[in-house]
Design an enzyme around this catalytic site. Structure first.
Site, PDB file in Angstrom:
ATOM      1  N   TRP A  18      30.467  26.298 -39.604  1.00  0.00           N
ATOM      2  CA  TRP A  18      31.590  27.201 -39.831  1.00  0.00           C
ATOM      3  C   TRP A  18      31.421  28.487 -39.038  1.00  0.00           C
ATOM      4  O   TRP A  18      32.402  29.069 -38.553  1.00  0.00           O
ATOM      5  CB  TRP A  18      31.701  27.529 -41.320  1.00  0.00           C
ATOM      6  N   HIS A  19      30.173  28.940 -38.892  1.00  0.00           N
ATOM      7  CA  HIS A  19      29.940  30.215 -38.231  1.00  0.00           C
ATOM      8  C   HIS A  19      30.186  30.173 -36.732  1.00  0.00           C
ATOM      9  O   HIS A  19      30.420  31.225 -36.125  1.00  0.00           O
ATOM     10  CB  HIS A  19      28.513  30.707 -38.515  1.00  0.00           C
ATOM     11  N   GLY A  20      30.129  29.024 -36.119  1.00  0.00           N
ATOM     12  CA  GLY A  20      30.395  29.008 -34.688  1.00  0.00           C
ATOM     13  C   GLY A  20      30.106  27.678 -34.037  1.00  0.00           C
ATOM     14  O   GLY A  20      29.349  26.855 -34.564  1.00  0.00           O
TER      15      GLY A  20
END
Length: 472
Positions: free
Chosen positions: A321-323
């Site tokens: 989700w973060h990248g």
């Protein structure tokens, strides 16, 4: 437009507050909807159409879920929820992960597929999760369907939490969309909370971030052990005061407008285990994954093997989700493995240790995690971790290390104290001793005004004002 900017502080926000409070109560959601669109379009003049599309998709799907549930056609209601999730995740996946997938296909097959090189829409990871929560909440019966598309749109694009959260689940705000009652005390608290967050972001995060930028740019072979630990400590404080400061500003703005958002941070660096750390850090994201992924997968209500599977899935997704980069995946896997070990083995041991030892254990593991998080290039991250433990360094400490320690000693002390609840407990003790009197109010007011003036002065003169979570 970021909250810690002069155009926001002296143009956008005053205009929005004036329009909001002069508008009749029944039109205030409309004011928020249209002014929030202006806020987003300021930085995304094209991509705001994607957010409007997501709003329309989930409003329509919420109505479909409600309609099918009323008719008792649960399978069709489930299909409507699934359709909403597929559309939202497809949009998120296309813009955020398409180049990541193409690059990995090229690397594995030797092909030469051209990258799309799409700019990532600001805040898409946050508002996608919010809109998905709406249709799920309606299906579960945890929230009523929203029939007013303007009110639903206000929920989706609400500017205080639009860019970087906290992630506001629809069920926690549904009643407030209809029945909130703004008052002076809540507005005053919102102002105090906003300025507190502004100070954390501008005066603390920005200044310690300069140290991290300097050390992270140093070739690994030129680091000492002390410099490496000092650098990642600077990053740890930067990302905490940057993100928690932004969350404070968002919560403060929400209170100014009559909303009460849930807390997003609870002094995570006071934790004595990684399990505790993740109950205190980015609480809204952890809560979202718990409510919409972990529990639906079975949570703890299954055998040992499935519990491990569920934790592994959640933490793989948390990292991803973060990248769109392997370091974020590895960061999620890293914490997932530690949490599994703690859950089934280590927590019992940690609970028996002296508090300072368990705290050191947690901080060391969190700091290593931040190295994985900070470097997109996994090899650079691995080399940096080696430097932290004395491998391939120029020694334990040198003159440059001492210079940096002396130069940043004062702000590091402030950061350490500010990352604990000591200032809050001290303030409460003082207020408790002297009561809510005029002197207390004057001192608090002067302190907050001072933070605001110094923060504005810094913004007027500073060119360094990054915001780390824009990239997510």
């Amino acid at each position: 437009m970021v909250f810690s900017s002069l155009p926001f502080l002296f143009r956008y926000l005053p205009i929005v507050l004036i329009l909001y409070f002069i508008a009749p109560r029944k039109y205030r959601n409309a004011v928020l909807f249209f002014t929030s669109l202006v806020f987003y379009a300021w930085g995304e003049p094209i991509y705001f159409l994607i957010m409007l599309f997501s709003t329309l998709v989930d409003y329509t799907h919420g109505m479909l879920v409600h309609y099918f549930k009323q008719k008792g056609e649960i399978k069709k209601a489930k299909l409507a929820v699934a359709s909403s999730m597929i559309i939202n995740l497809a949009i998120l996946g296309f813009f955020k992960y398409s180049d990541f997938v193409i690059a990995n296909i090229n690397a594995l097959t030797g092909s030469d597929i051209a990258l799309l090189k799409l700019a990532l829409p600001i805040g898409i990871s946050f508002y996608t999760f919010q809109t998905m929560s709406y249709t799920i909440d309606v299906f579960r019966g945890e929230a009523e369907v929203q029939k007013d598309i303007i009110s639903f749109g206000a929920y989706v694009v609400l500017f205080p939490q639009l860019i970087a959260g906290p992630i506001v689940q629809y069920k926690t705000i549904a009643t407030q969309l209809k029945e909130r009652r703004e008052n002076f005390d809540q507005f005053s608290y919102g102002v105090l909370r906003f300025i507190n967050g502004l100070g954390k972001k501008v005066l603390l995060a920005n200044n310690i971030g300069i140290l991290w930028d300097r050390i992270s740019a140093t070739p690994n072979g030129e680091l000492t052990v002390v410099t490496a630990w000092l650098g990642i400590t600077a990053f740890a404080f930067q990302i905490y005061f940057d993100f928690s400061g932004y969350s404070d500003m968002a919560i403060g703005l929400g209170n100014m407008l009559g909303f009460r958002f849930l807390e997003n941070f609870n002094y995570p660096y006071m934790s004595k285990s990684i399990t505790e750390f993740w109950r205190r850090w980015h609480i809204s994201l952890g809560t979202w994954f718990r409510d919409y992924v972990y529990i639906p997968l079975g949570g703890n209500r299954c055998g040992l093997g499935k519990q491990v599977r569920n934790i592994a899935i959640v933490w793989f997704l948390t990292g991803f989700w973060h990248g769109a980069s392997w370091n974020f995946v590895m960061w999620g896997v890293y914490f997932g493995v530690i949490l599994i070990i703690e859950k089934f083995v280590l927590l019992k041991v940690l609970n028996k240790l002296p508090s300072f030892l368990s705290h050191i254990y947690a901080i060391i593991l969190v700091w290593i995690g931040w190295v994985i998080f900070a470097f997109d290039d996994l090899s650079r991250g691995i080399n940096y971790i080696k430097a932290m433990f004395g491998v391939n360094t120029i020694g334990f400490i040198n003159d440059n290390s001492l210079y940096l320690l002396m130069n940043y000693a004062l702000i590091l002390i402030v950061l350490i104290l500010g990352s604990t609840d000591l200032p809050k407990r001290t303030a409460i003790r003082l207020v408790g001793e002297h009561g809510e009197n005029k002197i207390t109010a004057v001192v608090q007011g002067l302190f907050i005004v001072g933070i605001f003036i110094v923060s504005v002065a810094y913004l007027v003169d500073a060119s360094y004002n990054p915001f780390l979570y824009f990239r997510f």
